[in-house]
Design a protein around this motif. Structure first.
Motif, short mmCIF file in Angstrom:
data_model
loop_
_atom_site.label_atom_id
_atom_site.label_comp_id
_atom_site.label_asym_id
_atom_site.label_seq_id
_atom_site.Cartn_x
_atom_site.Cartn_y
_atom_site.Cartn_z
N ASP A 35 76.33 -4.50 44.70
CA ASP A 35 76.02 -5.93 44.75
C ASP A 35 74.88 -6.25 43.79
O ASP A 35 74.00 -5.41 43.55
N SER A 65 74.55 -14.65 43.50
CA SER A 65 74.76 -13.39 44.23
C SER A 65 76.22 -12.99 44.09
O SER A 65 77.12 -13.78 44.41
N GLU A 71 78.99 -10.16 45.20
CA GLU A 71 79.29 -9.06 46.12
C GLU A 71 80.54 -8.32 45.66
O GLU A 71 81.55 -8.94 45.33
N LYS A 101 83.52 -6.72 46.74
CA LYS A 101 84.31 -6.74 47.98
C LYS A 101 85.30 -5.58 48.07
O LYS A 101 85.79 -5.27 49.14
#
Length: 274
Positions: A118, A128, A130, A132
């Motif tokens: 991340d 931000s 992430e 996944k």
């Protein structure tokens, strides 16, 4: 020269996660050998002409445990690790070059699992991103028998248990004087990244000599259990003497000598040796 073992499985392409033009790219799967360093690749990209003042990197094992974190400021020579960072982990890449790859030194079987890369970017707009999908790390190792024990009672009967770790998951067999014993069952511990298995052999009798043999493509290990008839020795307190339970280590292999499988084992219930 230091060797970094990083075996990447051949997939059609790496995969990643996008957020408003920001993109994180990782490898689906990485394999490593126990005891060697391994690198988990991760890169990110951003829209043209975007500006940022700092980049914060987080690597997680599973969805919650953060194993590495650092912050890279514009103009700083390196990414500053978070306080009390485990030194086995370090950033192999350079965030200024959009490389967030993580290095794990001395990989262990416990490191097996899925990792997520991340990134938090501070600038005109805070972003931000992430990961996944994550990267599945498979650490491989030759079999190692971690314990052998006997459970049960004179009334219910006795069962020998052999705990083994290794990856790929070892195949476990029971032998008596080089004769294959039937009736054993295995209990695998965990999910698809499991490296622990426990094999059971019921119907153990005093006077038996049984061997637990574990193997996988990387090697083999074995341990032998000697079960002697019960012998109750007197003691001042009227309790079976601890001498009823002895350990014997033979040259070139593991061996366990159990005495007093009757009363002594019933009192202690479980005995294990490593």
């Amino acid at each position: 020269m230091e060797v970094v073992l990083c075996v990447l499985l051949l997939f059609a392409a790496s995969r990643g996660s996008k957020d408003g033009g920001w993109f994180v790219r990782v490898q689906p799967e990485v394999r490593a050998m126990e005891g060697y360093p391994v690198v988990l690749p991760c890169t990110f990209s951003h829209p043209p002409h975007s500006q940022h003042s700092s980049v914060r990197v987080l690597w997680r094992q599973g969805h919650s445990e953060v194993v590495y974190g650092c912050t890279s400021q514009v103009g700083a020579p390196a990414c500053e690790p978070r306080p009390q960072q485990d030194q086995r982990y370090r950033l192999e890449g350079d965030p200024h070059e959009h490389d967030l790859s993580l290095r794990i030194n001395g990989a262990t079987l416990q490191d097996s699992g899925r990792y997520y890369c991340d990134v938090d970017v501070e600038g005109r707009e805070d972003v931000s991103i992430e990961d996944k999908m994550g990267t599945l790390l498979r650490v491989e190792a030759a079999p190692s028998i971690t314990s052998m024990r006997v459970e049960g009672s004179e009334h219910l009967g006795y069962t020998a248990l052999c705990s083994v770790q290794g990856s790929p998951l070892p195949d476990v067999q029971w032998l008596s004087l080089d004769r294959l014993l039937e009736g054993s069952t295995a209990m695998n511990q965990g999910d698809t990244t499991s490296y622990l298995t426990i094999s059971q052999l019921p119907g153990i009798e005093p006077g038996q000599q049984i061997t637990c043999s574990a193997s996988n493509p990387l090697g083999k290990d074995k341990a032998t259990l000697y079960v002697l008839p019960p012998q109750i020795l007197p003691s001042e307190a009227g309790v079976p003497s601890p001498l009823l339970l002895l350990l014997f280590l033979s040259l070139g292999s593991k061996a366990i000598l159990l005495m007093g499988i009757g009363m002594w084992l019933m009192r202690t219930r479980v005995f294990w040796w490593k």
